[in-house]
Design a protein around this motif. Sequence first.
Motif: not given
Length: 384
Positions: A267-282
Amino acid sequence: MTENSNTDNPSARNRSVPRAGALSRRRFNSLMAGTGLAVGGLAAGATALLPRPAQAAVDLTVFEWSGYDDPSMFPEFVEQYGDQPAFAIFAEEEEAYQKLRAGFQVDLAHPCTLSVGRWRDSGLLKPIDTSRIPRWSEIPASMLEAKGIKADGEIWFMPFDWGNSTIIYRQDELPDARQSYEMLLDPKLQGRVSIFDSVDEAFVIASGILGYDSHMDLSDEQIEKCTEVLRELHKNVRFYWGDPTALQQSMAAGEVLAAWAWTDSYLALKGEGVDVKFMFPEEGLSTWMCGMVMTEDAPGDESQAYDYLNAMLDPAVGKVLIDDWGYGHSNAGSYELAESELAIELGLTSDLDKFLEGTRFQGEIDPERREKMIEIFETVKLGG
């Protein structure tokens, strides 16, 4: 608790702080008080001239984390009784456990699944009669299967709040990343990975990569195989993080491209505009869960205790936890009310069962086995 690694347990997290940017009721009341206007006072002033029915005196003491004594966590109870319970505050679960063992008396307490077995086996708890909690049926069945809730044919723990650990990664740098824990072993990520400094989370990763159902019931042979995975993972680790802010800074700078982290870092990184992805790993998300227990020597009114537990399961309480704190709630109906961007993005408002599918809920590990795991993890971190 772990040595140098115990912050995987929510008992070492700052659980009184809502998610970044959120204005919780607790924070709102504080700001209003600073201007000389208390929300409770406004409400009282507006109704002071109205007749009120007689209400039973509150005879209930709750042993809580700081922040959970806020009335937004139990508004129905306050409405029913005209006041809130007495609260005793603890900083972490070991402190609470030792105080209860020493004879400190409360009616309800708020540990996590990692601790419930120990508290129960020490004779500190009594079973919960779920028939006295009308909203019990609104708790998802998958949550009630978590280790620590049931034992000896009885229910000892009511789920309340929970949160996730998973892989977050720089999607701009790793657009084709495999949605698996195995991503962290990719030789191309040597020196570009960070994982939480936690023996529990480390073994969650290793056991998941090896296809084990859980990290909580590993045999000696399985622990040895996990050790080999952790040694391989260590080659890619830039640092083992303890401070989420340091992790977030490293990911924002591009020093770390993939990390085992909490939802709040995403959430913090997204708020800073960083292109991160939250993984739903297998292999599934790793999930801590905390909740309420009833103490064996409870001195207060048992009926009020059950009313309080039911009030905590109010979907309106869940909305506060989800939208303002960034945590999950144990009532499935809460997600129909949630409206935060994070909840919507993660799918919590549309299909909770899908979100929880494959979740690896954390629970207590045999103390001797856990000590062995701690020793292994500390050795691996030193390159051994």
